[in-house]
Design a protein around this motif. Structure first.
Motif, mmCIF file in Angstrom:
data_model
loop_
_atom_site.group_PDB
_atom_site.id
_atom_site.type_symbol
_atom_site.label_atom_id
_atom_site.label_comp_id
_atom_site.label_asym_id
_atom_site.label_seq_id
_atom_site.Cartn_x
_atom_site.Cartn_y
_atom_site.Cartn_z
ATOM 1 N N GLU A 23 43.139 42.567 44.044
ATOM 2 C CA GLU A 23 43.861 41.316 43.875
ATOM 3 C C GLU A 23 45.069 41.227 44.802
ATOM 4 O O GLU A 23 45.680 40.191 44.928
ATOM 5 C CB GLU A 23 44.274 41.142 42.414
ATOM 6 N N GLU A 24 45.434 42.356 45.445
ATOM 7 C CA GLU A 24 46.529 42.340 46.403
ATOM 8 C C GLU A 24 46.017 42.097 47.818
ATOM 9 O O GLU A 24 46.788 42.062 48.759
ATOM 10 C CB GLU A 24 47.283 43.678 46.345
ATOM 11 N N SER A 47 55.548 41.811 51.870
ATOM 12 C CA SER A 47 55.005 41.175 50.663
ATOM 13 C C SER A 47 54.178 42.115 49.794
ATOM 14 O O SER A 47 54.007 41.868 48.591
ATOM 15 C CB SER A 47 54.128 39.988 51.055
ATOM 16 N N CYS A 49 51.066 42.342 50.263
ATOM 17 C CA CYS A 49 49.766 41.664 50.251
ATOM 18 C C CYS A 49 49.026 41.963 51.553
ATOM 19 O O CYS A 49 49.529 41.638 52.633
ATOM 20 C CB CYS A 49 49.944 40.151 50.104
ATOM 21 N N ASP A 74 40.154 33.462 49.486
ATOM 22 C CA ASP A 74 41.309 32.970 48.737
ATOM 23 C C ASP A 74 41.955 31.778 49.429
ATOM 24 O O ASP A 74 42.481 30.882 48.765
ATOM 25 C CB ASP A 74 42.356 34.077 48.603
ATOM 26 N N LYS A 99 56.574 25.403 45.140
ATOM 27 C CA LYS A 99 56.579 26.834 45.449
ATOM 28 C C LYS A 99 56.569 27.104 46.949
ATOM 29 O O LYS A 99 56.530 28.262 47.372
ATOM 30 C CB LYS A 99 55.368 27.519 44.808
ATOM 31 N N ASN A 267 44.232 35.615 43.328
ATOM 32 C CA ASN A 267 45.340 36.147 44.124
ATOM 33 C C ASN A 267 46.377 35.074 44.448
ATOM 34 O O ASN A 267 46.882 34.990 45.568
ATOM 35 C CB ASN A 267 44.798 36.760 45.418
ATOM 36 N N LYS A 268 46.696 34.263 43.457
ATOM 37 C CA LYS A 268 47.567 33.111 43.697
ATOM 38 C C LYS A 268 48.968 33.522 44.133
ATOM 39 O O LYS A 268 49.588 32.857 44.971
ATOM 40 C CB LYS A 268 47.622 32.242 42.445
ATOM 41 N N ASP A 269 49.493 34.599 43.569
ATOM 42 C CA ASP A 269 50.841 35.036 43.934
ATOM 43 C C ASP A 269 50.902 35.365 45.421
ATOM 44 O O ASP A 269 51.791 34.896 46.136
ATOM 45 C CB ASP A 269 51.255 36.247 43.093
ATOM 46 N N CYS A 270 49.954 36.177 45.886
ATOM 47 C CA CYS A 270 49.917 36.513 47.307
ATOM 48 C C CYS A 270 49.618 35.284 48.164
ATOM 49 O O CYS A 270 50.121 35.158 49.284
ATOM 50 C CB CYS A 270 48.874 37.601 47.573
ATOM 51 N N TYR A 272 50.570 32.192 47.699
ATOM 52 C CA TYR A 272 51.786 31.396 47.922
ATOM 53 C C TYR A 272 52.807 32.146 48.775
ATOM 54 O O TYR A 272 53.551 31.526 49.550
ATOM 55 C CB TYR A 272 52.383 30.948 46.590
ATOM 56 N N LYS A 273 52.834 33.465 48.671
ATOM 57 C CA LYS A 273 53.678 34.233 49.589
ATOM 58 C C LYS A 273 53.216 34.007 51.025
ATOM 59 O O LYS A 273 54.023 33.863 51.949
ATOM 60 C CB LYS A 273 53.610 35.725 49.250
#
Length: 347
Positions: A23-24, A47, A49, A74, A99, A267-270, A272-273
């Motif tokens: 997921e990263e 990050s 990621c 993704d 975001k 992997n939404k967090d990565c 948006y990063k």
């Protein structure tokens, strides 16, 4: 029993760790240069990621690849003539623009385009833009070419190349004098198809990637083609090959690529990063320096480009796009254009 329990626990922990690591990793379906190590390495280090890139050579690649296995990716970055199709096929999800730092610094012209929004929500984040110009080797022409018709010259047989993309229909239509290239009638598409069929014996190869076209020019196998303005010419300059880009008398197409989040990505967090990085100075000057393309965030571009580069990439003149035939969604005509181009190649 205890040993079995420990073994099972170890297996579950390993599986959980494997899932977390997976997921990263961001799997992106993208163009050459958009994940270049010159700026992606810094993003990965900062990050946590990892970025795994799969490259496309045409906008026609996105739908088949997502249909075959959308969960593999993704993020995707189609051009403005294809973004609407991704939305309509339900491949992508709305963006949370709150975001994305720098969202308000994107050129208003790009944020206003219909192709990246639906029902009041944005699905695409503008990233890079430019023109589909034409290009020739300086040492092959005593008189510089000026027209699309030069790609149909008999004396250049075997030295011509054209992008392997449905936009070949746009090129042939303009040669025929049909300038409404995104709203062609069946008759006009048929005429464009005929023109491309006439040209085919003159073509050395239909190029699919930037590297492929560069190699054809380096070997002297091709002396004239269309090109992603600023990119292949800079790669050839690095090799000592003198080429010149030009806008033909029949005009050139304009394009804009937008990052989109694939629906249901874990992997939404990565993701948006990544979007924030691509819209920052690191990503905007990254693509400008690697690909020679213009950036969508004027504020970031101004802070990381020299005044000369800023002006050369028309960052101070977004109305330059008004002189180009900006790509537009083809709607239910998408398949008609694509089938016409595929029919030419199949002949």
């Amino acid at each position: 029993m205890r040993s079995k329990f420990l073994a099972c626990s170890a297996f579950l922990l390993a599986a959980s760790a494997s899932t977390a690591m997976a997921e990263e990793t961001l799997n992106v379906l993208t163009w050459e240069g958009y994940t270049d190590p010159s700026f992606i390495t810094q993003f990965e280090e900062e990050s946590g990621c990892k970025v795994n890139a799969t490259y496309v050579g045409s906008n026609d690649d996105f739908a088949p690849k997502l249909t075959a296995g959308g969960g593999v990716y993704d993020l995707i970055i189609p051009s403005i003539d294809t973004t609407k199709l991704m939305i309509d096929l339900d491949f992508v999800e709305p963006l949370d623009t709150s975001k994305i730092a720098g969202w308000d610094d994107i050129y208003p012209k790009f944020r206003a385009l219909d192709g990246i929004q639906k029902d009041g929500e944005y699905y695409g984040m503008p990233y890079a833009w430019g023109a589909i110009a034409f290009m020739y080797r300086d040492d092959a022409f005593a008189t510089p070419p000026t027209s699309i018709a030069d790609l149909w010259r008999e004396d250049l047989k075997g030295k011509i190349s054209l992008w392997d993309d449905k936009s070949a229909i746009y090129v042939a239509a303009r040669k025929n004098g049909d300038m409404n290239i995104y709203e062609l009638t069946d008759e006009q598409i048929a005429k464009a198809q005929e023109a491309l069929a006439e040209q085919k014996p003159l073509v050395r190869k239909y190029w699919a990637t930037a590297g492929e076209l560069v190699d054809l020019y380096k070997a002297g196998e091709v002396v004239i083609s269309n090109t992603w303005a600023g990119y292949q010419s800079s790669l050839l300059a690095d090799e000592g090959i003198k080429v010149t880009e030009f806008i033909p008398t029949e005009g050139a197409e304009g394009w804009m690529d937008s990052w989109m989040v694939v629906k249901g990505t874990p992997n939404k967090d990565c993701a948006y990063k990544f979007l924030n990085m691509q819209l920052s100075e690191l990503g905007q000057c990254g693509v400008a320096n690697v690909n020679g393309y213009s950036a969508s965030n004027a504020a970031a571009a101004k802070s990381c480009m020299t005044p000369e580069q800023f002006a050369a990439l028309h960052q101070d003149d977004p109305d330059y796009l008004d002189s180009l035939l900006m790509w537009a969604p083809l709607g239910d005509r998408f398949e008609v254009y694509t089938n016409a181009w595929n029919a030419v190649k199949a002949q």
